[in-house]
Write a protein that holds these residues in place. Structure first.
Motif, PDB file in Angstrom:
ATOM      1  N   LEU A 156      27.010  50.832  32.490  1.00  0.00           N
ATOM      2  CA  LEU A 156      28.055  51.202  33.463  1.00  0.00           C
ATOM      3  C   LEU A 156      28.457  50.026  34.357  1.00  0.00           C
ATOM      4  CD1 LEU A 156      29.080  54.255  33.397  1.00  0.00           C
ATOM      5  CD2 LEU A 156      26.782  54.041  32.522  1.00  0.00           C
ATOM      6  N   GLY A 157      28.516  48.832  33.762  1.00  0.00           N
ATOM      7  CA  GLY A 157      29.063  47.677  34.469  1.00  0.00           C
ATOM      8  C   GLY A 157      28.073  46.809  35.207  1.00  0.00           C
ATOM      9  N   ARG A 158      26.819  47.202  35.243  1.00  0.00           N
ATOM     10  CA  ARG A 158      25.863  46.403  36.017  1.00  0.00           C
ATOM     11  C   ARG A 158      25.826  44.942  35.541  1.00  0.00           C
ATOM     12  NH1 ARG A 158      24.874  45.877  40.585  1.00  0.00           N
ATOM     13  NH2 ARG A 158      24.930  48.124  40.864  1.00  0.00           N
ATOM     14  N   ALA A 159      25.887  44.768  34.196  1.00  0.00           N
ATOM     15  CA  ALA A 159      25.845  43.406  33.640  1.00  0.00           C
ATOM     16  C   ALA A 159      27.240  42.912  33.239  1.00  0.00           C
ATOM     17  CB  ALA A 159      24.899  43.375  32.431  1.00  0.00           C
ATOM     18  N   GLY A 160      28.275  43.619  33.715  1.00  0.00           N
ATOM     19  CA  GLY A 160      29.650  43.197  33.421  1.00  0.00           C
ATOM     20  C   GLY A 160      30.210  43.819  32.148  1.00  0.00           C
ATOM     21  N   ARG A 161      29.473  44.702  31.518  1.00  0.00           N
ATOM     22  CA  ARG A 161      29.928  45.422  30.319  1.00  0.00           C
ATOM     23  C   ARG A 161      29.530  46.885  30.463  1.00  0.00           C
ATOM     24  NH1 ARG A 161      30.820  41.671  26.007  1.00  0.00           N
ATOM     25  NH2 ARG A 161      31.079  39.663  27.047  1.00  0.00           N
ATOM     26  N   TRP A 162      30.063  47.748  29.570  1.00  0.00           N
ATOM     27  CA  TRP A 162      29.608  49.141  29.613  1.00  0.00           C
ATOM     28  C   TRP A 162      28.104  49.193  29.356  1.00  0.00           C
ATOM     29  CZ3 TRP A 162      32.248  52.709  31.903  1.00  0.00           C
ATOM     30  CH2 TRP A 162      33.632  52.692  31.873  1.00  0.00           C
ATOM     31  N   PHE A 163      27.651  48.400  28.366  1.00  0.00           N
ATOM     32  CA  PHE A 163      26.227  48.333  28.037  1.00  0.00           C
ATOM     33  C   PHE A 163      25.839  46.854  27.982  1.00  0.00           C
ATOM     34  CE2 PHE A 163      28.236  51.838  25.676  1.00  0.00           C
ATOM     35  CZ  PHE A 163      27.561  52.924  26.211  1.00  0.00           C
ATOM     36  N   SER A 164      24.640  46.541  28.466  1.00  0.00           N
ATOM     37  CA  SER A 164      24.272  45.119  28.490  1.00  0.00           C
ATOM     38  C   SER A 164      24.103  44.553  27.087  1.00  0.00           C
ATOM     39  CB  SER A 164      23.017  44.911  29.340  1.00  0.00           C
ATOM     40  OG  SER A 164      21.901  45.566  28.782  1.00  0.00           O
ATOM     41  N   PHE A 165      23.771  45.403  26.084  1.00  0.00           N
ATOM     42  CA  PHE A 165      23.585  44.849  24.734  1.00  0.00           C
ATOM     43  C   PHE A 165      24.875  44.264  24.171  1.00  0.00           C
ATOM     44  CE2 PHE A 165      24.375  49.433  23.711  1.00  0.00           C
ATOM     45  CZ  PHE A 165      25.498  49.285  22.902  1.00  0.00           C
ATOM     46  N   GLU A 166      26.034  44.676  24.740  1.00  0.00           N
ATOM     47  CA  GLU A 166      27.313  44.144  24.257  1.00  0.00           C
ATOM     48  C   GLU A 166      27.411  42.633  24.476  1.00  0.00           C
ATOM     49  OE1 GLU A 166      30.968  46.479  25.337  1.00  0.00           O
ATOM     50  OE2 GLU A 166      29.469  47.641  26.420  1.00  0.00           O
ATOM     51  N   LEU A 167      26.615  42.107  25.396  1.00  0.00           N
ATOM     52  CA  LEU A 167      26.636  40.661  25.641  1.00  0.00           C
ATOM     53  C   LEU A 167      26.238  39.894  24.383  1.00  0.00           C
ATOM     54  CD1 LEU A 167      24.938  40.683  29.165  1.00  0.00           C
ATOM     55  CD2 LEU A 167      27.299  39.995  28.690  1.00  0.00           C
ATOM     56  N   TRP A 168      25.518  40.577  23.475  1.00  0.00           N
ATOM     57  CA  TRP A 168      25.049  39.901  22.254  1.00  0.00           C
ATOM     58  C   TRP A 168      25.581  40.552  20.984  1.00  0.00           C
ATOM     59  CZ3 TRP A 168      21.865  40.793  26.522  1.00  0.00           C
ATOM     60  CH2 TRP A 168      21.585  39.631  27.257  1.00  0.00           C
ATOM     61  N   ASP A 169      26.560  41.447  21.151  1.00  0.00           N
ATOM     62  CA  ASP A 169      27.283  41.921  19.979  1.00  0.00           C
ATOM     63  C   ASP A 169      26.409  42.585  18.914  1.00  0.00           C
ATOM     64  OD1 ASP A 169      29.787  42.193  19.158  1.00  0.00           O
ATOM     65  OD2 ASP A 169      29.915  40.307  18.044  1.00  0.00           O
ATOM     66  N   ILE A 170      25.510  43.443  19.345  1.00  0.00           N
ATOM     67  CA  ILE A 170      24.701  44.181  18.375  1.00  0.00           C
ATOM     68  C   ILE A 170      25.017  45.675  18.484  1.00  0.00           C
ATOM     69  CG2 ILE A 170      22.761  42.552  18.355  1.00  0.00           C
ATOM     70  CD1 ILE A 170      21.456  45.140  20.050  1.00  0.00           C
ATOM     71  N   VAL A 171      24.621  46.437  17.499  1.00  0.00           N
ATOM     72  CA  VAL A 171      24.762  47.898  17.571  1.00  0.00           C
ATOM     73  C   VAL A 171      23.371  48.516  17.400  1.00  0.00           C
ATOM     74  CG1 VAL A 171      25.878  49.956  16.640  1.00  0.00           C
ATOM     75  CG2 VAL A 171      27.076  47.758  16.580  1.00  0.00           C
ATOM     76  N   PRO A 172      22.827  49.102  18.470  1.00  0.00           N
ATOM     77  CA  PRO A 172      21.516  49.755  18.344  1.00  0.00           C
ATOM     78  C   PRO A 172      21.643  51.094  17.620  1.00  0.00           C
ATOM     79  CG  PRO A 172      22.289  49.759  20.628  1.00  0.00           C
ATOM     80  CD  PRO A 172      23.384  49.179  19.807  1.00  0.00           C
ATOM     81  N   ASP A 173      20.495  51.736  17.354  1.00  0.00           N
ATOM     82  CA  ASP A 173      20.513  53.061  16.734  1.00  0.00           C
ATOM     83  C   ASP A 173      20.512  54.169  17.789  1.00  0.00           C
ATOM     84  OD1 ASP A 173      20.251  52.230  13.916  1.00  0.00           O
ATOM     85  OD2 ASP A 173      18.394  51.353  14.677  1.00  0.00           O
ATOM     86  N   ILE A 174      19.839  53.897  18.897  1.00  0.00           N
ATOM     87  CA  ILE A 174      19.814  54.867  19.999  1.00  0.00           C
ATOM     88  C   ILE A 174      19.985  54.086  21.305  1.00  0.00           C
ATOM     89  CG2 ILE A 174      18.488  56.679  21.181  1.00  0.00           C
ATOM     90  CD1 ILE A 174      16.788  57.029  18.662  1.00  0.00           C
ATOM     91  N   VAL A 175      20.843  54.581  22.174  1.00  0.00           N
ATOM     92  CA  VAL A 175      21.063  53.946  23.483  1.00  0.00           C
ATOM     93  C   VAL A 175      20.712  54.961  24.566  1.00  0.00           C
ATOM     94  CG1 VAL A 175      22.746  52.841  24.997  1.00  0.00           C
ATOM     95  CG2 VAL A 175      23.024  52.692  22.530  1.00  0.00           C
ATOM     96  N   VAL A 176      19.978  54.510  25.572  1.00  0.00           N
ATOM     97  CA  VAL A 176      19.587  55.415  26.657  1.00  0.00           C
ATOM     98  C   VAL A 176      20.270  54.973  27.948  1.00  0.00           C
ATOM     99  CG1 VAL A 176      17.649  56.363  27.962  1.00  0.00           C
ATOM    100  CG2 VAL A 176      17.350  55.786  25.543  1.00  0.00           C
ATOM    101  N   VAL A 177      20.933  55.931  28.612  1.00  0.00           N
ATOM    102  CA  VAL A 177      21.567  55.641  29.910  1.00  0.00           C
ATOM    103  C   VAL A 177      21.089  56.658  30.944  1.00  0.00           C
ATOM    104  CG1 VAL A 177      23.655  54.576  28.949  1.00  0.00           C
ATOM    105  CG2 VAL A 177      23.630  57.033  29.359  1.00  0.00           C
ATOM    106  N   ALA A 178      21.203  56.306  32.207  1.00  0.00           N
ATOM    107  CA  ALA A 178      20.919  57.221  33.328  1.00  0.00           C
ATOM    108  C   ALA A 178      21.420  56.519  34.599  1.00  0.00           C
ATOM    109  CB  ALA A 178      19.434  57.571  33.407  1.00  0.00           C
ATOM    110  N   LYS A 179      20.735  56.677  35.710  1.00  0.00           N
ATOM    111  CA  LYS A 179      21.069  56.004  36.973  1.00  0.00           C
ATOM    112  C   LYS A 179      22.564  56.057  37.297  1.00  0.00           C
ATOM    113  CE  LYS A 179      16.998  53.042  37.490  1.00  0.00           C
ATOM    114  NZ  LYS A 179      16.521  53.358  38.820  1.00  0.00           N
ATOM    115  N   ALA A 180      23.305  54.945  37.134  1.00  0.00           N
ATOM    116  CA  ALA A 180      24.725  54.914  37.534  1.00  0.00           C
ATOM    117  C   ALA A 180      25.581  55.876  36.722  1.00  0.00           C
ATOM    118  CB  ALA A 180      25.277  53.503  37.384  1.00  0.00           C
ATOM    119  N   PHE A 181      25.085  56.307  35.580  1.00  0.00           N
ATOM    120  CA  PHE A 181      25.842  57.197  34.684  1.00  0.00           C
ATOM    121  C   PHE A 181      26.316  58.449  35.419  1.00  0.00           C
ATOM    122  CE2 PHE A 181      25.278  60.382  31.018  1.00  0.00           C
ATOM    123  CZ  PHE A 181      26.565  60.184  30.537  1.00  0.00           C
TER     124      PHE A 181
END
Ligand SMILES: Cc1ncc(COP(=O)(O)O)c(C=O)c1O
Length: 422
Positions: free
Chosen positions: A242-267
């Motif tokens: 949710l933008g903490r690292a400048g992207r929707w998800f921080s993994f986007e900084l390295w252009d990968i696609v995980p199998d499961i993503v977990v969000v909470a807190k700012a969500f």
């Protein structure tokens, strides 16, 4: 008081104030000993107001929750409207609840690949539990691999994959079959992930580990090892999304696609909401047997309404880009503070508005306390001694960043001249 704005007047009589502090100690379970001095009466945007009339700048966002600011008016309105319509009606998944659909659809829209399905929870640790169960069930394997300094929550499953031995040992036995390897070390990971590994769980940027950003090839290497062994890759984005690292998800900084993503807190836009997100194929495992996973409050419609409002604000107001831009500016100021106080600050790290500085271990808490005394809230980290967390709401103003840097420098000057109690 350091903020350049009108001083609020005291909001609670002193005997009432003291009474709350006494009753807090008597009736609320303490996990950190000692009487607490600040009684909160209001939080707005980047500020927290206490009952003695003081106004604080919140530079940790309630630990990565208030990304759109505290009590953002559109979030408040969405909550009022939803509560007036309906809150809880039935255990998760029995009826179609429009706000659940709205938020799950928004997640699917911004998640890469076919990460199209969300299971909604109330908290981060609960979403981690669900992700671990899903990985075991889908792969039919038992083992997990996690990382040193990693943190995923405090319930039994989440604690089992969280690294710090002091937090785990008193509660053993935990889940069997968890290996920890050093973060950012692909060789160690390669040795440990096997054909019996259900999942590797990783924070793409470690939060409680001290805002540790891995080297560029790391996440891609983790993805390759998981794919090679048939293990699922779970990315814990509870702090980083949710933008903490400048992207929707921080993994986007390295252009990968995980199998499961977990969000909470700012969500949840300030209300309790988490999710684990995966593909339709992986989630189909929860249909066999039916009712494989359930929660009463997960995806509460009021939390979902707040989440939809917060999500739309992030999109409309360009807060991902703002986080990257303001974060870079704040980091530059921290770097120049480091030049000034080189013997006290040993490192400045982070991406977007997710930053940290390293101080001598015995100085971090005195600096945190001194900054609080001067009206700025920062914090320490669970798994990184001497590190100070700096993560303001993404709506933070330039002037507020100036105040923060001024207060940090003033506290460091006190330390440098031996005036801070260590
Ligand atoms: C990376 C990470 N995962 C999971 C959790 C647990 O989330 P919650 O406190 O909502 O249960 C946290 C909490 O700080 C976290 O930082």
């Amino acid at each position: 008081m350091v903020l350049d704005r009108p001083q609020p007047s005291p909001t609670m009589a002193s005997d009432e104030l003291e009474s709350y502090k006494d009753r807090f100690v008597r009736h609320l379970s303490q996990t950190v000993p000692g009487r607490k001095e600040l009684v909160v009466v209001e939080a707005r945007d980047c500020t927290v107001k206490t009952a003695d009339g003081r106004l604080f700048l919140d530079f940790i966002s309630g630990i990565s929750v208030a990304n759109v600011g505290h009590s953002q008016p559109e979030v408040v309105e969405a909550v009022h409207k939803q509560m007036a319509s309906h809150a809880h009606v039935n255990v998760y998944g029995r009826f179609v609840l429009p706000t659940q659909v709205e938020i799950a659809e928004r997640l699917a829209r911004v998640a890469p690949g076919d990460l199209d399905v969300a299971y909604l929870t109330s908290t981060g640790t609960e979403a981690i539990e669900g992700a671990l169960k899903l990985a075991r069930k889908h792969t039919g394997r038992k083992r997990f691999v996690a990382f040193e300094r990693g943190f995923h929550g405090r319930t039994f499953g989440a604690l089992s994959v969280s690294w710090k031995p002091q937090y785990r040992q008193p509660f053993e036995p935990l889940l069997e079959g968890v290996d920890f390897v050093p973060f950012d070390d692909l060789e160690s990971l390669d040795r440990v992930v096997g054909h019996d590994t259900a999942a590797v769980i990783v924070e793409p940027i470690q939060g409680e580990g001290g805002v540790r950003v891995p080297s560029d090839g790391f996440l891609r290497g983790v993805r390759e090892i998981c794919t090679d062994r048939g293990a699922l890759l779970i990315t814990d984005e509870v702090q980083g999304a949710l933008g903490r690292a400048g992207r929707w998800f921080s993994f986007e900084l390295w252009d990968i696609v995980p199998d499961i993503v977990v969000v909470a807190k700012a969500f949840g836009g300030g209300l309790p909401l988490g999710a684990f997100v995966s593909t339709p194929e992986i989630f189909s495992t929860f249909l066999d047997p039916p009712l494989s996973h359930l929660t009463t409050f997960g995806g509460n419609p009021v939390s979902c309404a707040a989440a939809v409002a917060a999500f739309d604000i992030i999109e409309r107001d360009g807060l991902l880009e703002a986080s990257a831009r303001k974060g870079a500016a704040l980091k530059r100021r921290l770097e120049s503070t480091r030049e000034q106080f080189g013997d006290l600050i040993s490192d400045v790290r982070g991406r977007g508005l997710w930053l940290a500085i390293d101080l001598p271990p015995d100085l971090a808490m005195p600096i945190v306390n001194e900054m609080e005394r001067r009206g700025v809230i920062v914090g320490s980290m669970l798994n990184s001694e001497g590190t100070v967390r700096i993560a303001p709401p993404l709506i933070v103003a330039e002037a507020e960043m100036d105040v923060f840097v001024g207060v940090l420098r003033a506290a460091l000057r006190e330390a440098a001249t031996g005036k801070l109690a260590v």
